[in-house]
Design a protein around this motif. Sequence first.
Motif, PDB file in Angstrom:
ATOM      1  N   MET A  59     -49.045  19.976  92.007  1.00  0.00           N
ATOM      2  CA  MET A  59     -48.833  21.168  91.177  1.00  0.00           C
ATOM      3  C   MET A  59     -47.359  21.560  91.147  1.00  0.00           C
ATOM      4  SD  MET A  59     -52.150  23.508  92.109  1.00  0.00           S
ATOM      5  CE  MET A  59     -51.655  24.862  91.026  1.00  0.00           C
ATOM      6  N   ILE A  60     -46.714  21.530  92.293  1.00  0.00           N
ATOM      7  CA  ILE A  60     -45.296  21.894  92.349  1.00  0.00           C
ATOM      8  C   ILE A  60     -44.468  20.866  91.584  1.00  0.00           C
ATOM      9  CG2 ILE A  60     -43.329  22.136  93.925  1.00  0.00           C
ATOM     10  CD1 ILE A  60     -45.321  23.435  95.920  1.00  0.00           C
ATOM     11  N   ALA A  61     -44.827  19.583  91.697  1.00  0.00           N
ATOM     12  CA  ALA A  61     -44.108  18.532  90.961  1.00  0.00           C
ATOM     13  C   ALA A  61     -44.236  18.723  89.454  1.00  0.00           C
ATOM     14  CB  ALA A  61     -44.632  17.159  91.367  1.00  0.00           C
ATOM     15  N   MET A  62     -45.353  19.301  88.985  1.00  0.00           N
ATOM     16  CA  MET A  62     -45.544  19.551  87.552  1.00  0.00           C
ATOM     17  C   MET A  62     -44.921  20.878  87.112  1.00  0.00           C
ATOM     18  SD  MET A  62     -49.435  18.182  86.767  1.00  0.00           S
ATOM     19  CE  MET A  62     -50.118  19.695  87.334  1.00  0.00           C
ATOM     20  N   GLY A  63     -44.305  21.596  88.030  1.00  0.00           N
ATOM     21  CA  GLY A  63     -43.666  22.863  87.690  1.00  0.00           C
ATOM     22  C   GLY A  63     -44.555  24.073  87.892  1.00  0.00           C
ATOM     23  N   ALA A  64     -45.718  23.893  88.458  1.00  0.00           N
ATOM     24  CA  ALA A  64     -46.643  25.004  88.695  1.00  0.00           C
ATOM     25  C   ALA A  64     -46.442  25.540  90.113  1.00  0.00           C
ATOM     26  CB  ALA A  64     -48.078  24.554  88.476  1.00  0.00           C
ATOM     27  N   ALA A  65     -45.252  26.056  90.365  1.00  0.00           N
ATOM     28  CA  ALA A  65     -44.901  26.582  91.684  1.00  0.00           C
ATOM     29  C   ALA A  65     -45.338  28.049  91.797  1.00  0.00           C
ATOM     30  CB  ALA A  65     -43.400  26.466  91.900  1.00  0.00           C
ATOM     31  N   PRO A  66     -45.399  28.569  92.994  1.00  0.00           N
ATOM     32  CA  PRO A  66     -45.824  29.968  93.178  1.00  0.00           C
ATOM     33  C   PRO A  66     -44.950  30.977  92.436  1.00  0.00           C
ATOM     34  CG  PRO A  66     -45.759  28.840  95.296  1.00  0.00           C
ATOM     35  CD  PRO A  66     -45.189  27.905  94.281  1.00  0.00           C
ATOM     36  N   GLN A  67     -43.682  30.652  92.222  1.00  0.00           N
ATOM     37  CA  GLN A  67     -42.768  31.578  91.552  1.00  0.00           C
ATOM     38  C   GLN A  67     -43.006  31.675  90.051  1.00  0.00           C
ATOM     39  OE1 GLN A  67     -41.879  28.868  93.279  1.00  0.00           O
ATOM     40  NE2 GLN A  67     -40.712  29.525  95.076  1.00  0.00           N
ATOM     41  N   ARG A  68     -43.794  30.792  89.507  1.00  0.00           N
ATOM     42  CA  ARG A  68     -43.963  30.717  88.048  1.00  0.00           C
ATOM     43  C   ARG A  68     -44.800  31.860  87.476  1.00  0.00           C
ATOM     44  NH1 ARG A  68     -45.104  25.411  84.474  1.00  0.00           N
ATOM     45  NH2 ARG A  68     -44.983  26.468  82.480  1.00  0.00           N
ATOM     46  N   SER A  69     -45.842  32.272  88.201  1.00  0.00           N
ATOM     47  CA  SER A  69     -46.696  33.334  87.672  1.00  0.00           C
ATOM     48  C   SER A  69     -47.402  34.045  88.825  1.00  0.00           C
ATOM     49  CB  SER A  69     -47.739  32.773  86.699  1.00  0.00           C
ATOM     50  OG  SER A  69     -48.715  32.019  87.398  1.00  0.00           O
ATOM     51  N   ALA A  70     -47.970  35.188  88.506  1.00  0.00           N
ATOM     52  CA  ALA A  70     -48.728  35.939  89.512  1.00  0.00           C
ATOM     53  C   ALA A  70     -49.981  35.156  89.917  1.00  0.00           C
ATOM     54  CB  ALA A  70     -49.107  37.314  88.967  1.00  0.00           C
ATOM     55  N   PHE A  71     -50.619  34.501  88.940  1.00  0.00           N
ATOM     56  CA  PHE A  71     -51.804  33.712  89.274  1.00  0.00           C
ATOM     57  C   PHE A  71     -51.457  32.613  90.260  1.00  0.00           C
ATOM     58  CE2 PHE A  71     -54.227  29.812  88.740  1.00  0.00           C
ATOM     59  CZ  PHE A  71     -55.489  30.263  89.109  1.00  0.00           C
ATOM     60  N   LEU A  72     -50.385  31.859  89.975  1.00  0.00           N
ATOM     61  CA  LEU A  72     -50.022  30.757  90.871  1.00  0.00           C
ATOM     62  C   LEU A  72     -49.592  31.272  92.236  1.00  0.00           C
ATOM     63  CD1 LEU A  72     -48.199  28.377  88.390  1.00  0.00           C
ATOM     64  CD2 LEU A  72     -50.376  27.981  89.561  1.00  0.00           C
ATOM     65  N   SER A  73     -48.940  32.411  92.250  1.00  0.00           N
ATOM     66  CA  SER A  73     -48.575  33.016  93.532  1.00  0.00           C
ATOM     67  C   SER A  73     -49.822  33.366  94.338  1.00  0.00           C
ATOM     68  CB  SER A  73     -47.731  34.261  93.290  1.00  0.00           C
ATOM     69  OG  SER A  73     -47.376  34.852  94.509  1.00  0.00           O
ATOM     70  N   ALA A  74     -50.798  33.972  93.673  1.00  0.00           N
ATOM     71  CA  ALA A  74     -52.055  34.312  94.345  1.00  0.00           C
ATOM     72  C   ALA A  74     -52.807  33.046  94.745  1.00  0.00           C
ATOM     73  CB  ALA A  74     -52.918  35.182  93.435  1.00  0.00           C
ATOM     74  N   PHE A  75     -52.806  32.042  93.875  1.00  0.00           N
ATOM     75  CA  PHE A  75     -53.487  30.785  94.165  1.00  0.00           C
ATOM     76  C   PHE A  75     -52.930  30.136  95.420  1.00  0.00           C
ATOM     77  CE2 PHE A  75     -53.430  26.163  93.900  1.00  0.00           C
ATOM     78  CZ  PHE A  75     -54.775  25.877  93.799  1.00  0.00           C
ATOM     79  N   PHE A  76     -51.606  29.961  95.464  1.00  0.00           N
ATOM     80  CA  PHE A  76     -50.989  29.315  96.620  1.00  0.00           C
ATOM     81  C   PHE A  76     -51.189  30.139  97.889  1.00  0.00           C
ATOM     82  CE2 PHE A  76     -48.819  26.734  93.481  1.00  0.00           C
ATOM     83  CZ  PHE A  76     -48.710  25.513  94.120  1.00  0.00           C
TER      84      PHE A  76
END
Length: 120
Positions: free
Chosen positions: A38-55
């Motif tokens: 996910m991080i390699a595809m650019g879906a890092a925790p800093q990208r959105s609130a959802f990804l932050s909550a997910f991680f």
Amino acid sequence: MSCHQFSHPNLGTFFGAVVTFLLGAAFLNLELREFHDMIAMGAAPQRSAFLSAFFTLVGCHGPHVAVGLAWLVLMMVQLSIRGFQGVVLRRLHCFSLFWHALDIIWVLIFTIVYLMGVLP
């Protein structure tokens, strides 16, 4: 062949512990690979609130599984040294409660994050 048919009384417990350890280690491996991909595809925790909550949500589960695996190894060492003494059985039951609580929490996380996440 049931576990009770083995000559050594601890063998069934050790077999179950080995299977549990292997499945827990495989789960951690899958979780780490998922985070890496996910991080390699650019879906890092800093990208959105959802990804932050997910991680945060999924990421907090992994260390608890790692602690559980270490606890499992410790319990098998104690069991091999002391056998099924009362104190070891109590610790084994406490570990069992911890491990099954992780199972229940993972079912909730999986349902909310993964299954409900694909609903339109």
